[in-house]
Design a protein around this motif. Structure first.
Motif, PDB file in Angstrom:
ATOM      1  N   LEU A 113       0.852  -1.191   0.000  1.00 31.58           N
ATOM      2  CA  LEU A 113       0.000   0.000   0.000  1.00 31.58           C
ATOM      3  C   LEU A 113       0.878   1.228   0.000  1.00 31.58           C
ATOM      4  O   LEU A 113       2.089   1.160   0.240  1.00 31.58           O
ATOM      5  CB  LEU A 113      -0.917  -0.033   1.223  1.00 31.58           C
ATOM      6  CG  LEU A 113      -1.912  -1.204   1.300  1.00 31.58           C
ATOM      7  CD1 LEU A 113      -2.695  -1.136   2.603  1.00 31.58           C
ATOM      8  CD2 LEU A 113      -2.853  -1.226   0.100  1.00 31.58           C
ATOM      9  N   SER A 114       0.264   2.343  -0.256  1.00 35.66           N
ATOM     10  CA  SER A 114       1.032   3.589  -0.266  1.00 35.66           C
ATOM     11  C   SER A 114       1.621   3.903   1.100  1.00 35.66           C
ATOM     12  O   SER A 114       2.613   4.640   1.204  1.00 35.66           O
ATOM     13  CB  SER A 114       0.142   4.738  -0.739  1.00 35.66           C
ATOM     14  OG  SER A 114      -0.981   4.880   0.133  1.00 35.66           O
ATOM     15  N   SER A 115       1.029   3.331   2.146  1.00 36.72           N
ATOM     16  CA  SER A 115       1.565   3.531   3.502  1.00 36.72           C
ATOM     17  C   SER A 115       2.789   2.675   3.775  1.00 36.72           C
ATOM     18  O   SER A 115       3.429   2.803   4.812  1.00 36.72           O
ATOM     19  CB  SER A 115       0.479   3.207   4.535  1.00 36.72           C
ATOM     20  OG  SER A 115       0.072   1.847   4.423  1.00 36.72           O
ATOM     21  N   GLY A 116       3.095   1.781   2.860  1.00 33.65           N
ATOM     22  CA  GLY A 116       4.251   0.903   3.024  1.00 33.65           C
ATOM     23  C   GLY A 116       3.911  -0.460   3.567  1.00 33.65           C
ATOM     24  O   GLY A 116       4.802  -1.308   3.718  1.00 33.65           O
ATOM     25  N   ALA A 117       2.648  -0.722   3.869  1.00 35.52           N
ATOM     26  CA  ALA A 117       2.248  -2.012   4.408  1.00 35.52           C
ATOM     27  C   ALA A 117       2.316  -3.076   3.314  1.00 35.52           C
ATOM     28  O   ALA A 117       1.853  -2.858   2.195  1.00 35.52           O
ATOM     29  CB  ALA A 117       0.848  -1.917   4.986  1.00 35.52           C
ATOM     30  N   ASP A 118       2.902  -4.253   3.666  1.00 31.66           N
ATOM     31  CA  ASP A 118       2.979  -5.367   2.723  1.00 31.66           C
ATOM     32  C   ASP A 118       1.641  -6.092   2.683  1.00 31.66           C
ATOM     33  O   ASP A 118       1.022  -6.356   3.724  1.00 31.66           O
ATOM     34  CB  ASP A 118       4.081  -6.347   3.142  1.00 31.66           C
ATOM     35  CG  ASP A 118       5.455  -5.738   3.000  1.00 31.66           C
ATOM     36  OD1 ASP A 118       5.639  -4.917   2.096  1.00 31.66           O
ATOM     37  OD2 ASP A 118       6.346  -6.093   3.798  1.00 31.66           O
ATOM     38  N   ILE A 119       1.205  -6.455   1.477  1.00 30.58           N
ATOM     39  CA  ILE A 119      -0.069  -7.154   1.313  1.00 30.58           C
ATOM     40  C   ILE A 119       0.104  -8.265   0.298  1.00 30.58           C
ATOM     41  O   ILE A 119       1.026  -8.262  -0.524  1.00 30.58           O
ATOM     42  CB  ILE A 119      -1.198  -6.202   0.853  1.00 30.58           C
ATOM     43  CG1 ILE A 119      -0.799  -5.493  -0.462  1.00 30.58           C
ATOM     44  CG2 ILE A 119      -1.564  -5.202   1.926  1.00 30.58           C
ATOM     45  CD1 ILE A 119      -1.899  -4.637  -1.068  1.00 30.58           C
ATOM     46  N   ARG A 120      -0.815  -9.238   0.390  1.00 26.64           N
ATOM     47  CA  ARG A 120      -0.913 -10.299  -0.610  1.00 26.64           C
ATOM     48  C   ARG A 120      -2.227 -10.090  -1.339  1.00 26.64           C
ATOM     49  O   ARG A 120      -3.298 -10.044  -0.731  1.00 26.64           O
ATOM     50  CB  ARG A 120      -0.899 -11.674   0.066  1.00 26.64           C
ATOM     51  CG  ARG A 120      -1.065 -12.845  -0.882  1.00 26.64           C
ATOM     52  CD  ARG A 120       0.194 -13.079  -1.683  1.00 26.64           C
ATOM     53  NE  ARG A 120       0.072 -14.266  -2.545  1.00 26.64           N
ATOM     54  CZ  ARG A 120       1.023 -14.679  -3.368  1.00 26.64           C
ATOM     55  NH1 ARG A 120       2.169 -14.004  -3.455  1.00 26.64           N
ATOM     56  NH2 ARG A 120       0.843 -15.743  -4.103  1.00 26.64           N
ATOM     57  N   VAL A 121      -2.182  -9.935  -2.673  1.00 27.12           N
ATOM     58  CA  VAL A 121      -3.332  -9.538  -3.474  1.00 27.12           C
ATOM     59  C   VAL A 121      -3.777 -10.693  -4.360  1.00 27.12           C
ATOM     60  O   VAL A 121      -2.940 -11.424  -4.928  1.00 27.12           O
ATOM     61  CB  VAL A 121      -3.005  -8.310  -4.339  1.00 27.12           C
ATOM     62  CG1 VAL A 121      -4.230  -7.864  -5.130  1.00 27.12           C
ATOM     63  CG2 VAL A 121      -2.466  -7.178  -3.488  1.00 27.12           C
ATOM     64  N   HIS A 122      -5.105 -10.865  -4.475  1.00 26.47           N
ATOM     65  CA  HIS A 122      -5.681 -11.814  -5.422  1.00 26.47           C
ATOM     66  C   HIS A 122      -6.657 -11.039  -6.314  1.00 26.47           C
ATOM     67  O   HIS A 122      -7.686 -10.541  -5.856  1.00 26.47           O
ATOM     68  CB  HIS A 122      -6.430 -12.934  -4.684  1.00 26.47           C
ATOM     69  CG  HIS A 122      -6.929 -13.999  -5.608  1.00 26.47           C
ATOM     70  ND1 HIS A 122      -7.734 -15.021  -5.185  1.00 26.47           N
ATOM     71  CD2 HIS A 122      -6.758 -14.206  -6.955  1.00 26.47           C
ATOM     72  CE1 HIS A 122      -8.030 -15.814  -6.211  1.00 26.47           C
ATOM     73  NE2 HIS A 122      -7.444 -15.324  -7.298  1.00 26.47           N
ATOM     74  N   SER A 123      -6.314 -10.919  -7.585  1.00 26.30           N
ATOM     75  CA  SER A 123      -7.156 -10.203  -8.550  1.00 26.30           C
ATOM     76  C   SER A 123      -7.883 -11.212  -9.416  1.00 26.30           C
ATOM     77  O   SER A 123      -7.268 -12.187  -9.900  1.00 26.30           O
ATOM     78  CB  SER A 123      -6.311  -9.279  -9.428  1.00 26.30           C
ATOM     79  OG  SER A 123      -5.784  -8.224  -8.669  1.00 26.30           O
ATOM     80  N   PHE A 124      -9.156 -10.986  -9.640  1.00 26.01           N
ATOM     81  CA  PHE A 124      -9.941 -11.876 -10.479  1.00 26.01           C
ATOM     82  C   PHE A 124     -11.077 -11.072 -11.111  1.00 26.01           C
ATOM     83  O   PHE A 124     -11.358  -9.933 -10.729  1.00 26.01           O
ATOM     84  CB  PHE A 124     -10.492 -13.057  -9.681  1.00 26.01           C
ATOM     85  CG  PHE A 124     -11.295 -12.665  -8.479  1.00 26.01           C
ATOM     86  CD1 PHE A 124     -12.674 -12.469  -8.542  1.00 26.01           C
ATOM     87  CD2 PHE A 124     -10.663 -12.477  -7.250  1.00 26.01           C
ATOM     88  CE1 PHE A 124     -13.398 -12.108  -7.425  1.00 26.01           C
ATOM     89  CE2 PHE A 124     -11.385 -12.114  -6.130  1.00 26.01           C
ATOM     90  CZ  PHE A 124     -12.747 -11.913  -6.206  1.00 26.01           C
ATOM     91  N   THR A 125     -11.742 -11.657 -12.057  1.00 23.83           N
ATOM     92  CA  THR A 125     -12.848 -11.023 -12.776  1.00 23.83           C
ATOM     93  C   THR A 125     -14.134 -11.780 -12.498  1.00 23.83           C
ATOM     94  O   THR A 125     -14.165 -13.019 -12.609  1.00 23.83           O
ATOM     95  CB  THR A 125     -12.585 -10.999 -14.281  1.00 23.83           C
ATOM     96  OG1 THR A 125     -11.383 -10.260 -14.528  1.00 23.83           O
ATOM     97  CG2 THR A 125     -13.742 -10.325 -15.029  1.00 23.83           C
ATOM     98  N   VAL A 126     -15.171 -11.044 -12.116  1.00 24.49           N
ATOM     99  CA  VAL A 126     -16.490 -11.628 -11.912  1.00 24.49           C
ATOM    100  C   VAL A 126     -17.340 -11.282 -13.138  1.00 24.49           C
ATOM    101  O   VAL A 126     -17.595 -10.102 -13.408  1.00 24.49           O
ATOM    102  CB  VAL A 126     -17.159 -11.093 -10.628  1.00 24.49           C
ATOM    103  CG1 VAL A 126     -18.577 -11.675 -10.477  1.00 24.49           C
ATOM    104  CG2 VAL A 126     -16.312 -11.434  -9.412  1.00 24.49           C
ATOM    105  N   LYS A 127     -17.710 -12.307 -13.883  1.00 19.80           N
ATOM    106  CA  LYS A 127     -18.469 -12.092 -15.110  1.00 19.80           C
ATOM    107  C   LYS A 127     -19.963 -12.153 -14.792  1.00 19.80           C
ATOM    108  O   LYS A 127     -20.447 -13.100 -14.160  1.00 19.80           O
ATOM    109  CB  LYS A 127     -18.123 -13.137 -16.146  1.00 19.80           C
ATOM    110  CG  LYS A 127     -16.662 -13.061 -16.613  1.00 19.80           C
ATOM    111  CD  LYS A 127     -16.379 -14.099 -17.666  1.00 19.80           C
ATOM    112  CE  LYS A 127     -14.927 -13.976 -18.131  1.00 19.80           C
ATOM    113  NZ  LYS A 127     -14.604 -14.976 -19.169  1.00 19.80           N
ATOM    114  N   GLY A 128     -20.713 -11.151 -15.196  1.00 18.18           N
ATOM    115  CA  GLY A 128     -22.164 -11.126 -14.990  1.00 18.18           C
ATOM    116  C   GLY A 128     -22.906 -11.806 -16.129  1.00 18.18           C
ATOM    117  O   GLY A 128     -22.317 -12.356 -17.071  1.00 18.18           O
TER     118      GLY A 128
END
Length: 449
Positions: A113-128
């Motif tokens: 994050l911009s604050s410097g916090a480390d994160i683990r991200v999962h990006s996906f697409t939800v199809k309607g």
């Protein structure tokens, strides 16, 4: 220390892998819930509906700023549709790779994050459906807890490693000191060894099995030193006797000649001359022996014709051979040669021939050949008075078979000189007694064994 570092590193990376796997499993579960929530049918589709669904599924996590759970969605045009209250003013990274790879399961990656916090991200697409547009969604979990746990674990490993290394070092120091006590005692015993105490042996009791062979070898060394010192003492006694006898005779004869010059005869002067010659021969032999012992660094190897060298050595003793009516038979090929130092080899052969001519019976035969297996040269002569026990001492300095040490011009150094020269050439001189014949074999060391 190296083992401790390797073990600590292994434990650290194992724990890191376990925590990361746990985080990935938790993120996958969180993503699955979000997918099911977003794909649930709603009366209308839009920001309000998504907000309603978010609030109904994970209200506590997504609305809690300290929870470490984040969610953000975007339309296909990249406009943010919604994000969780836990993000505050932060933004989750939107991955354009989804559109390129078209991965149904989405992608996972580490980010900040911009604050410097480390994160683990999962990006996906939800199809309607036909009436619901596709939405890009990113869920994330804060990694700070894992980082803190890993840091604490690393500190624990470091402190524990330092403690156990210090403890192990202390134990090793004590153990080594106790293990070195026998070696210290052994060194004290060795330090007390002197020329007069060579008969004493090092104690093998209470000695660790690992150094028992060392103690045994040291005791063998002491035994050899004791024998060497005994031989040196015997040599000094014999040398004193060799020098004292002709000196005493010369002094007595000269004193008588000075006191009663009218009674002196030429025989007295001949006797003094012979005694002087005997002294000179003894001194010359001792000097030759000393030179041979110091000649190892001066050895010059070249091809030496053995037949020619034997003929030269025989010619030096022609007068004595004729006086004693002896026959010398030489059975060496004219072209036989070896790689050696001609000076030392001549000294060896000459002394062997001289010894045979001096001590073999009159009217006997001496054979010189190289026909025996692996022999450079072999000298064979009759020796009816020699016993097998004499073979162990005949190379000692000043040793002669006749105990009275009279009736010969030899001083008992010829074979000692030959033996020393043999060792300087890395050869071996072996004496063997077959019946009443003495065989003196000069061989290469590896072939002699």
């Amino acid at each position: 220390m190296i083992i401790a570092i390797l073990a600590g590193s292994l434990l650290y990376f194992t724990e890191q892998r376990r925590l990361n796997a746990s985080l990935v499993n938790e993120l996958n579960e969180f993503s699955r819930i979000m997918k099911l929530t977003l794909m649930r049918p709603t009366p209308r589709f839009g920001a309000a509906a998504i907000e309603q669904d978010f609030a109904s599924s994970t209200k506590l996590k997504l609305n809690d700023v300290e929870s470490g759970y984040y969610l953000q969605s975007w339309g296909l045009n990249g406009q943010t549709l919604n994000k969780s209250m836990s993000l505050g003013a932060e933004q989750l990274p939107r991955s354009d790779e989804l559109e390129v790879t078209n991965n149904a399961d989405g992608i996972q990656f580490n980010s900040q994050l911009s604050s410097g916090a480390d994160i683990r991200v999962h990006s996906f697409t939800v199809k309607g459906g036909p009436r619901r547009p596709a939405v890009n969604v990113a869920v994330a979990i804060n990694r700070e807890d894992i980082n803190q746990r890993l840091s604490a674990f690393a500190i624990q490993l470091l402190l524990g490693g330092l403690f156990f290394c210090s403890l192990l070092s202390a134990i090793l120091i004590v153990a080594i000191k106790r293990a070195l006590i026998p070696i210290h005692n052994l060194s004290e015993q060795v330090a007390n060894v002197e020329a007069g105490s060579l008969h004493n042996r090092l104690a093998e009791a209470d000695v660790p099995a690992e150094i028992t062979p060392l103690v045994a070898r040291l005791n063998q060394l002491l035994a050899r030193l004791e024998q060497s010192f005994a031989r040196e003492r015997q040599f000094n006694n014999d040398l004193a006797h060799e020098l004292r006898t002709p000196l005493a005779a010369m002094r007595t004869t000269s004193e008588v000649a000075l006191k009663w010059p009218e009674q002196s005869s030429t025989e007295d002067f001949h006797y003094i001359a012979e005694s002087s010659a005997q002294l000179q021969q003894t001194i010359d032999s001792l000097l030759s022996l000393a030179r041979v012992e110091n000649s190892r660094a001066e050895i010059l190897l070249e091809q030496v014709n053995i037949a020619i060298l034997v003929d030269e050595c025989i010619s030096l003793h022609t007068n004595q051979i004729n006086q004693r009516n002896m026959t010398v038979t030489q059975l060496i090929d004219d072209g036989y040669s070896v790689q050696s130092d001609p000076r030392l080899l001549r000294m060896i052969i000459s002394n062997l021939i001289s010894n045979a001519v001096e001590y073999a019976p009159e009217n006997s035969q001496i054979t010189i050949d190289s026909e025996s297996r692996n022999s450079i040269i072999r000298v064979v002569n009759d020796a009816p008075n020699l016993s097998r026990d004499d073979l162990n001492t005949m190379f000692d300095r000043l040793w002669r078979k006749d105990l009275s040490r009279t009736g010969t011009k030899h001083v008992g150094l010829g074979l000692s000189i030959a033996q020393t020269a043999t060792q300087a050439l890395s050869l071996e001189l072996i004496a063997e007694l077959h019946g009443q014949q003495l065989y003196m074999n000069l061989k290469h060391r590896d072939e002699a064994n």
